[in-house]
Design a protein around this motif. Structure first.
Motif: not given
Length: 412
Positions: A263-272, A319-329, A388-393
């Motif tokens: 939930p913490v990481a998701l909060d940072f990601v959802r800012r953008h 962004i585009d129908e072929t843009a796919g997705s970002l995955e934060i592992r 965001e993740l860099l600063v948050g972590s």
């Protein structure tokens, strides 16, 4: 305000257009001359049917009737190589005259620098990848990269040197890499495509072992600095200059000693990316839980699950129908880059912001304009989330080439 990268792209586009125009003019044959073009059978006998003259040994072969001069020029442009008289290019133009400097450099791989880049910039980036090496030259102007390879500060290139080496006009300095020539024994398969074009530069066998490591280092440095690499001359191959696409590497890696709960990481990601969500966790069925209870009497199936990793997803359809997705592992790092390990012994959590388009084209060379435009939008979102993740972590960030990045750089 026009950025340095935009100026570089404009300059490269102008150079490419001028080269193509020169190629078209060079291989344009007047109609009256084309009518006297000998047939392929004349080449075998060494006699021109149009004139009856003997063919001159070593002279350029005439253009066959079956392939128009315009088609030949177009095929050369598709290779991405400039048209010169050097072996492997064809054409009747003579090669630029060698200089003392160009003759000395032909047998080495070169990192090309422009006016805005210093040798110290290259040494600093190499230190990112090889932190055990001091980012400085010795009394001989050299830096040992490994047991078998070394870097030399190189030389300044004047216009005559650049023309003789057939490198872009912006090249003002060449750093020399002296390393072994290690090649794979067989040509790369037809389906293989290297994002930097190495499969075209080495058609008889890809670089291997030490040479592969050195070229990978050189290309990553050139990509970060928006410059290029000239490969050493080889018999039977044309001059090969590789200009890596600096926008091709999108992923970010963040290493931190702090574990952020989903939930913490998701909060940072959802800012953008407000539509980001956590990937569903697998849940074992009742049979698995029953067997676990038998195997381990202390096992409690009702106990909360302790995560050792998770993933957050960001769909990119907007962004585009072929843009796919970002995955934060997110997981504990099994391997820590040397530049991180050099500064801490603590276990590291890896936050990997990874992008893949729906058609898996991102690592293919020579992308079209639409794809590059879409990739640029994805890269901006990746950088924003990474910051965001860099600063948050409170972590340390690396780009996909393995070079250090700061949150300020990612937000610029």
């Amino acid at each position: 305000m026009t950025t340095r990268r935009e100026l570089r792209l404009q300059r490269e586009a102008a150079e490419r257009a001028a080269r193509e125009q020169a190629d078209a003019a060079r291989y344009q044959v007047p109609d009256t001359q084309a009518k006297g073009t000998p047939t392929p059978s004349a080449y075998a006998s060494g006699v021109s049917k149009a004139t009856g003259d003997q063919a001159v040994p070593g002279a350029p072969a005439p253009v066959p009737e079956t392939q128009a001069p315009e088609a030949q020029a177009a095929s050369r442009r598709r290779t991405g190589m400039p048209s010169t008289g050097r072996p492997g290019y064809g054409g009747g133009a003579s090669a630029p005259e060698d200089t003392a400097t160009s003759a000395d450099l032909r047998g080495f791989h070169l990192i090309l620098l422009d006016d805005a880049v210093e040798v110290s910039d290259v040494l600093a980036l190499i230190h990112n990848k090889l932190p055990d090496l001091r980012p400085a030259l010795d009394e001989h102007g050299q830096m040992r990269l490994s047991r078998h390879s070394r870097l030399s500060s190189g030389v300044t290139l004047d216009p005559a040197d650049a023309a003789a080496l057939e490198v872009p006009e912006w090249a003002r300095h060449a750093i020399v890499i002296d390393c072994p020539r290690d090649r794979q024994p067989t040509p790369p398969p037809d389906w293989f495509a290297d994002s930097d074009g190495l499969h075209e530069a080495f058609p008889n066998g890809m670089p291997d072992r030490e040479e592969e490591r050195m070229l990978s280092l050189m290309l990553s440095v050139a990509s970060r600095l928006h410059t290029g690499v000239r490969l050493a001359d080889e018999s039977g191959l044309p001059t090969r200059v590789i200009i890596p696409d600096p926008e091709a590497k999108v992923d970010l890696y963040i290493y931190s000693s702090y574990w952020m709960e989903p939930p913490v990481a998701l909060d940072f990601v959802r800012r953008h990316a407000p539509h980001a969500f956590q990937q569903a966790l697998p849940t074992p069925d009742e049979d698995v839980l029953a067997q676990a209870s038998i195997d381990d009497p202390l096992f409690d199936p009702s106990a909360p699950v302790v995560l050792d990793g998770y993933a957050l997803l960001v769909p990119l359809g907007e962004i585009d129908e072929t843009a796919g997705s970002l995955e934060i592992r997110v997981m504990e790092a099994e391997w820590v880059p040397p530049i991180i390990a050099a500064h801490t012994d603590a276990p590291q959590i890896e936050y990997h912001v990874h992008w893949m388009d729906t058609e898996s084209k991102r690592y293919q060379p020579n992308q079209r304009r639409r794809f590059r435009r879409m990739r640029s939008q994805v890269a901006r979102l990746t950088d924003a989330i990474g910051a965001e993740l860099l600063v948050g972590s409170a972590g340390i960030g690396l780009d996909e080439n393995g070079f250090l990045v700061t949150s300020r750089q990612l937000r610029s």
